[in-house]
Design an enzyme around this catalytic site. Structure first.
Site, PDB file in Angstrom:
ATOM      1  N   SER A 101       0.851  -1.177   0.000  1.00 19.98           N
ATOM      2  CA  SER A 101       0.000   0.000   0.000  1.00 19.98           C
ATOM      3  C   SER A 101       0.890   1.232   0.000  1.00 19.98           C
ATOM      4  CB  SER A 101      -0.876  -0.013   1.244  1.00 19.98           C
ATOM      5  OG  SER A 101      -1.915   0.918   1.114  1.00 19.98           O
ATOM      6  N   HIS A 115      -2.350   7.324  -4.482  1.00 19.78           N
ATOM      7  CA  HIS A 115      -2.475   6.151  -3.605  1.00 19.78           C
ATOM      8  C   HIS A 115      -2.604   4.917  -4.488  1.00 19.78           C
ATOM      9  CE1 HIS A 115      -5.606   3.261  -2.047  1.00 19.78           C
ATOM     10  NE2 HIS A 115      -4.685   3.131  -1.122  1.00 19.78           N
ATOM     11  N   VAL A 118      -2.275  -3.104  -3.637  1.00 20.73           N
ATOM     12  CA  VAL A 118      -2.525  -4.437  -4.219  1.00 20.73           C
ATOM     13  C   VAL A 118      -2.468  -5.429  -3.074  1.00 20.73           C
ATOM     14  CG1 VAL A 118      -1.914  -4.189  -6.658  1.00 20.73           C
ATOM     15  CG2 VAL A 118      -0.081  -4.357  -4.961  1.00 20.73           C
ATOM     16  N   HIS A 185     -20.141  13.750   2.817  1.00 21.03           N
ATOM     17  CA  HIS A 185     -20.440  15.006   3.507  1.00 21.03           C
ATOM     18  C   HIS A 185     -19.949  16.218   2.738  1.00 21.03           C
ATOM     19  CE1 HIS A 185     -16.349  14.133   4.935  1.00 21.03           C
ATOM     20  NE2 HIS A 185     -16.229  15.408   5.217  1.00 21.03           N
ATOM     21  N   GLY A 268      -4.228  -3.236  14.205  1.00 17.03           N
ATOM     22  CA  GLY A 268      -3.107  -3.110  13.266  1.00 17.03           C
ATOM     23  C   GLY A 268      -2.086  -2.091  13.764  1.00 17.03           C
ATOM     24  N   ARG A 269      -0.945  -2.021  13.083  1.00 13.78           N
ATOM     25  CA  ARG A 269       0.127  -1.121  13.502  1.00 13.78           C
ATOM     26  C   ARG A 269      -0.235   0.314  13.082  1.00 13.78           C
ATOM     27  NH1 ARG A 269       5.385   0.691  11.496  1.00 13.78           N
ATOM     28  NH2 ARG A 269       6.828   0.789  13.266  1.00 13.78           N
TER      29      ARG A 269
END
Lengths: 308, 308
Positions: A101, A115, A118, A185, A268-269
């Protein structure tokens, strides 16, 4: 069904992809280098997640204010409900996810933020693989958009789909991208889109081929735009607009992005997940660009459009 | 049960509270003034929300980089599922909510950021009020904490609870505050807490009295800290730490805050909801303060503690 050998092949391709993108981006930057944090969950970590990864960050470059790209290989004991809503037969399955990522925040406001991701997932029951799928895509977030850049970006996306369903594949995953990267929004897309897909599991070799085409295609899509815009002169005004628009990026990632939410909520980290955050951001209550200004042009690009 | 007259009394007190806080904060700032956006939903607005409000922002002051305080009076046709999970009898009821909400971002990193909110809600079926409740609180987010300040803050909180259950009320709402303003992915509270409560509906006069005590107590709790710290000298280092820690504020508000999520998802006025966002923020991958530094002290304040 895939095999342990297939999983290893995907993993190898992913780590190699991370290496190749780092080499190309550091070369394009010409000044800063990537620094790596290799991390691994301790066996006694209180989070139910296991695994590790290598997070790489380039900072304070000539072209990139920050470029982050992470590889991770993590597993959990139970797929979260969000992942099994459409597939009740997977409820309770153990899972393993590998992926790359990246989020790049350029310094020059004329170079778009980007960004890409995969990923490959497997669900297991009693030690057997019971399901696998691929997901990923790439998308572009300009501040001062140029039609040439957006056309090029979508042309690369369209062309890489050619062996994998051609126009129909491009249309479907382009639409998915527009729908996914949408700030309800603000009634705006995050940028000019690209490709987005999830839960792809038709035939393993075909699907893995498409994943490779997306991952390999990313630099073809992005680098020419960087080269074209990196030396465009800019001043305080353009910088302030860039910082302001980066606020929208933060809003999307923290309010809507399922990957961010899943990562943070599943333990997650945090530093690796939030390397997507821009290094500097600003908000300004009630800001609207002056009619007819260069800044006012952007909003026209934040409604889905056929670019080809 | 309350009456239309009660609702009007609360509304009147809320608009007056907004006025009084604006006057006091502008006086404390001494340089900038509040500017007001009065807004009203058009009858043909596609959102199911009706109503309006007055959003007031002071910017680029001597003390406050940004101070935002909004009054709103909005109604909807159906309480969202999150609001009726514990009260199935209210499912499908129409609702009306009035409240004042504020977030102040001081310029000097030695002056803490603060947030306060007081609100009143009513549920209606067939034109009859079937339920009402109060919610609110205030909390403090220092960058360079001082024990004196935190003691004072909690002392005011404790004292205002005196007529409304005393220590037990303070303990309960202090704990609720610590639990609510918690960033799970960072294993940190947002700051040093204060009071937080929701769904308060015991006896109307008592509960409204407590709401007033909280709203009126806010300035007693906050202004002495502002006066004490506003002239503390600071430099680039403290400013950068402040910008970094503001990132946590953004993470909390966008990832966890139910009010923000409810507002954005129900079609609320995005600019008013997001006036809580700091004017300038930064993220830095992998940052940890040097051991023993002034910045390293903060983390000890981000675990709930008995302050009195």
């Amino acid at each position: 069904m895939n095999t342990p050998h297939d999983f290893t092949r995907v993993r190898h391709w992913l780590t190699d992809l991370q290496d190749r993108i780092c080499t190309a981006i550091a070369a394009a930057d010409g000044q800063a280098r990537f620094h790596e944090d290799a991390w691994q969950r301790a066996p006694d970590d209180p989070s139910p997640l296991r695994g590790g990864g290598r997070t790489r960050i380039l900072r304070d470059g000539a072209v990139f204010e920050q470029a982050g790209i992470g590889f991770s290989d993590v597993s959990g004991e139970q797929l979260p409900p969000s992942a099994t809503a459409n597939r009740p037969e997977l409820a309770g399955a153990a899972w393993r996810a590998i992926g790359v990522s990246l989020v790049f925040h350029p310094r020059n406001p004329y170079v778009p933020t980007t960004h890409a991701n995969v990923r490959h997932l497997q669900a297991e029951k009693d030690g057997e693989t019971v399901a696998w799928w691929f997901g990923g895509g790439f998308d572009l977030t300009p501040f001062y958009p140029f039609d040439d850049d957006v056309h090029h970006w979508h042309r690369v996306a369209r062309d890489l789909c050619e062996p994998y369903g051609g126009q129909a594949r491009y249309d479907a995953h382009k639409r998915w991208c527009d729908e996914y990267f949408y700030l309800k929004h603000r009634a705006e897309t995050r940028g000019v889109g690209g490709l987005f897909f999830d839960d792809l599991h038709t035939q393993f070799e075909d699907d893995f081929g498409y994943l490779r085409a997306v991952g390999d295609g990313f630099l073809d899509a992005y680098l020419p735009i960087v080269e074209r815009r990196r030396d465009t002169p800019f001043g305080e005004r353009e910088r302030e607009f860039q910082l302001y628009r980066r606020g929208r990026y933060v809003e999307f990632n923290l309010v809507y992005d399922r990957g961010t939410h899943f990562g943070l909520q599943s333990g997650g980290r945090a530093e690796s997940i939030l390397m997507s955050m821009p290094p500097r951001v600003r908000w300004e209550y009630g800001y609207t660009p002056e009619a007819g200004s260069d800044e006012a042009r952007l909003i026209d690009y934040l409604t889905p459009r056929d670019w080809l």
